[in-house]
Design a protein around this motif. Structure first.
Motif, PDB file in Angstrom:
ATOM      1  N   LYS A  69      37.138  10.680 -11.561  1.00 45.20           N
ATOM      2  CA  LYS A  69      37.494   9.580 -12.431  1.00 45.20           C
ATOM      3  C   LYS A  69      36.290   8.651 -12.577  1.00 45.20           C
ATOM      4  O   LYS A  69      35.763   8.148 -11.580  1.00 45.20           O
ATOM      5  CB  LYS A  69      38.694   8.808 -11.880  1.00 45.20           C
ATOM      6  N   LEU A  70      35.865   8.439 -13.801  1.00 46.42           N
ATOM      7  CA  LEU A  70      34.734   7.564 -14.079  1.00 46.42           C
ATOM      8  C   LEU A  70      35.233   6.204 -14.556  1.00 46.42           C
ATOM      9  O   LEU A  70      36.018   6.113 -15.509  1.00 46.42           O
ATOM     10  CB  LEU A  70      33.831   8.173 -15.146  1.00 46.42           C
ATOM     11  N   ILE A  71      34.781   5.153 -13.877  1.00 40.45           N
ATOM     12  CA  ILE A  71      35.200   3.787 -14.170  1.00 40.45           C
ATOM     13  C   ILE A  71      33.954   2.991 -14.551  1.00 40.45           C
ATOM     14  O   ILE A  71      32.970   2.954 -13.811  1.00 40.45           O
ATOM     15  CB  ILE A  71      35.907   3.155 -12.958  1.00 40.45           C
ATOM     16  N   TYR A  72      34.015   2.350 -15.688  1.00 36.07           N
ATOM     17  CA  TYR A  72      32.840   1.704 -16.284  1.00 36.07           C
ATOM     18  C   TYR A  72      33.042   0.202 -16.395  1.00 36.07           C
ATOM     19  O   TYR A  72      34.055  -0.259 -16.940  1.00 36.07           O
ATOM     20  CB  TYR A  72      32.621   2.309 -17.669  1.00 36.07           C
TER      21      TYR A  72
ATOM     22  N   LYS B  23      32.816  14.847  -3.977  1.00 39.05           N
ATOM     23  CA  LYS B  23      33.730  14.470  -2.882  1.00 39.05           C
ATOM     24  C   LYS B  23      34.438  13.146  -3.130  1.00 39.05           C
ATOM     25  O   LYS B  23      35.287  12.726  -2.339  1.00 39.05           O
ATOM     26  CB  LYS B  23      32.954  14.412  -1.568  1.00 39.05           C
ATOM     27  N   LEU B  24      34.101  12.478  -4.236  1.00 34.33           N
ATOM     28  CA  LEU B  24      34.703  11.178  -4.549  1.00 34.33           C
ATOM     29  C   LEU B  24      35.960  11.346  -5.393  1.00 34.33           C
ATOM     30  O   LEU B  24      36.078  12.295  -6.170  1.00 34.33           O
ATOM     31  CB  LEU B  24      33.705  10.312  -5.311  1.00 34.33           C
ATOM     32  N   ASP B  25      36.881  10.400  -5.276  1.00 37.03           N
ATOM     33  CA  ASP B  25      38.023  10.345  -6.184  1.00 37.03           C
ATOM     34  C   ASP B  25      37.646   9.625  -7.471  1.00 37.03           C
ATOM     35  O   ASP B  25      38.140   9.957  -8.549  1.00 37.03           O
ATOM     36  CB  ASP B  25      39.190   9.611  -5.515  1.00 37.03           C
TER      37      ASP B  25
ATOM     38  N   TYR C 179      45.127   1.987 -11.018  1.00 42.81           N
ATOM     39  CA  TYR C 179      44.846   3.191 -11.803  1.00 42.81           C
ATOM     40  C   TYR C 179      44.851   4.436 -10.922  1.00 42.81           C
ATOM     41  O   TYR C 179      45.476   5.454 -11.256  1.00 42.81           O
ATOM     42  CB  TYR C 179      43.491   3.054 -12.503  1.00 42.81           C
ATOM     43  N   LEU C 180      44.169   4.371  -9.787  1.00 41.59           N
ATOM     44  CA  LEU C 180      44.060   5.551  -8.934  1.00 41.59           C
ATOM     45  C   LEU C 180      45.372   5.881  -8.241  1.00 41.59           C
ATOM     46  O   LEU C 180      45.664   7.049  -7.976  1.00 41.59           O
ATOM     47  CB  LEU C 180      42.947   5.343  -7.908  1.00 41.59           C
ATOM     48  N   HIS C 181      46.169   4.877  -7.941  1.00 46.90           N
ATOM     49  CA  HIS C 181      47.457   5.129  -7.296  1.00 46.90           C
ATOM     50  C   HIS C 181      48.516   5.600  -8.286  1.00 46.90           C
ATOM     51  O   HIS C 181      49.475   6.259  -7.894  1.00 46.90           O
ATOM     52  CB  HIS C 181      47.965   3.866  -6.593  1.00 46.90           C
TER      53      HIS C 181
ATOM     54  N   MET D 274      41.628   7.520  -0.264  1.00 40.90           N
ATOM     55  CA  MET D 274      40.990   7.209  -1.542  1.00 40.90           C
ATOM     56  C   MET D 274      39.522   6.890  -1.294  1.00 40.90           C
ATOM     57  O   MET D 274      39.190   5.988  -0.523  1.00 40.90           O
ATOM     58  CB  MET D 274      41.678   6.003  -2.194  1.00 40.90           C
ATOM     59  N   ARG D 275      38.643   7.655  -1.924  1.00 36.21           N
ATOM     60  CA  ARG D 275      37.206   7.456  -1.740  1.00 36.21           C
ATOM     61  C   ARG D 275      36.592   7.060  -3.084  1.00 36.21           C
ATOM     62  O   ARG D 275      36.617   7.842  -4.037  1.00 36.21           O
ATOM     63  CB  ARG D 275      36.550   8.729  -1.204  1.00 36.21           C
ATOM     64  N   VAL D 276      36.022   5.860  -3.143  1.00 36.37           N
ATOM     65  CA  VAL D 276      35.455   5.337  -4.382  1.00 36.37           C
ATOM     66  C   VAL D 276      33.967   5.100  -4.187  1.00 36.37           C
ATOM     67  O   VAL D 276      33.550   4.418  -3.238  1.00 36.37           O
ATOM     68  CB  VAL D 276      36.143   4.020  -4.801  1.00 36.37           C
TER      69      VAL D 276
END
Length: 387
Positions: free
Chosen positions: A118-121, A94-96, A376-378, A1-3
């Motif tokens: 995925k955009l997280i605000y 290249k990001l998740d 959320y990502l999992h 997982m790359r954030v």
């Protein structure tokens, strides 16, 4: 997982709002990348992050044609911010997920084709202004919010869904010693913080600012910290597309620069780390969301109404219930006197507003935000719910 954590602005004031989440995710073994678009941002981010935080940094650049165009267009549009997105798509692809404290980044999905990202605000601040409640919010996959006040308004406007948000608290507070009381003057006089916004329609600075400084310079009973929103002195011309208004920002007259009772800071680290908020006794401003950081410790607040809205009927001005609203400098001395005579006059309403604005729990806000991001990502399911 790359954030990734993106900081892509003219100033560094947005960094304290999300950087603690980066540290919390890195501590869990998440591959965290800090993407910045200036050396200032890189320096502020690395100064706040714990030295042991296992993150990597990427500096985002634009070509010479974009730099030239930005010189001509940055007063009316965030050209460089958009160019940073457009010219660095491989770094984002290249990001998740990408965590951001602003909304321009939604262009990565809506214009530049990164549909899978995925955009997280997490909004930078918990204020009431219309700029924080725009339709662009709908393009985020997950929205992290400080508390019920912002959540309820966004839900009522259809900007978020029950499933696509999480209340996590205010991660900026995690990075700050809220008990500190810094001193900026070698005396025991009450200190007023004047914190005007940069918005060309809403700010008190353009029409009243110099007269405010003149009044304080001519008296000897109060100290003044003039620490406006850090964007005010980043540009000469300020334009609000929402309000369709532009104003020219003048320099601070030299007569104020060495005044012993006036501290002027147009954008240092102390302007964004709550130093002045913690060290002053009376808040003087207009529409800045910084008022909600101020009421973390209830104290008097005074607001300039220079554009005469029917403010009581607008949620954009809910914060004006947290203190006294005045129309000009002529009303300011009496308002200050009332604040000094009754410093707890707005304590109850400020405490109620603080509780509604900021959710608190035994876990730090950054940890709660990291929980929401990881879950959320999992989950792999956009319909999963988060509380």
């Amino acid at each position: 997982m790359r954030v990734g954590f993106l900081f892509n602005h003219d100033a560094a004031h947005q960094i304290p709002h999300t950087i603690a989440i980066a540290a919390a995710l890195a501590a869990r073994g998440v591959d965290v990348e800090i993407l910045t678009s200036s050396k200032e941002q890189r320096g502020v981010a690395s100064a706040i992050l714990p030295a042991a935080a296992n993150v990597c940094y990427t500096m985002l650049e634009v070509g010479w044609t974009s730099r030239l165009a930005d010189r001509m267009l940055h007063h009316v549009a965030p050209f460089r911010r958009i160019a940073i997105l457009r010219e660095n798509l491989p770094a984002f692809a290249k990001l998740d997920a990408l965590v951001v404290p602003e909304t321009t980044s939604t262009l990565l999905k809506t214009r530049f084709g990164l549909k899978a990202l995925k955009l997280i605000y997490l909004p930078h601040g918990a204020g009431d202004g219309a700029a924080g409640f725009q339709p662009v919010t709908k393009h985020f996959d997950l929205v992290l919010l400080s508390g019920e006040k912002v959540r309820d308004r966004m839900l009522s406007l259809g900007l978020i869904t029950e499933q696509g948000h999480a209340i996590v608290g205010y991660p900026k507070f995690d990075t700050i010693d809220l008990t500190a009381r810094p001193r900026f003057f070698d005396n025991d006089k009450p200190t007023v913080l004047y914190n005007p916004h940069f918005n060309p329609r809403l700010s008190s600075w353009y029409s009243l600012g110099e007269r405010v400084l003149d009044w304080f310079a001519a008296q000897d009973a109060l100290n003044l910290i003039f620490a406006p929103h850090v964007m005010l002195f980043k540009r000469r011309l300020h334009t609000s597309l929402i309000h369709r208004r532009s104003r020219f920002r003048r320099d601070i007259p030299a007569r104020f620069l060495d005044h012993p009772g006036i501290l002027i800071d147009t954008g240092s680290q102390r302007s964004i780390d709550m130093s002045y908020v913690k060290g002053a006794d009376i808040y003087l401003g207009d529409v800045s969301s910084q008022i909600y950081e101020w009421i973390q410790r209830p104290r008097p607040a005074i607001f300039f109404n220079t554009h005469m809205p029917d403010w009581r009927s607008s949620m954009d001005y809910s914060h004006w219930s947290l203190g006294e609203v005045i129309g000009g400098v002529g009303e300011m001395p009496a308002a200050i006197a009332r604040s000094l005579a009754n410093p707890r006059g707005y304590q109850d309403v400020q405490q109620s507003a603080y509780a509604a604005t900021f959710s608190h729990s035994e876990r730090p806000a950054a940890e709660r935000a990291a929980d929401a991001v990881v879950e959320y990502l999992h989950s792999g399911d956009d319909t999963a719910g988060y509380r």
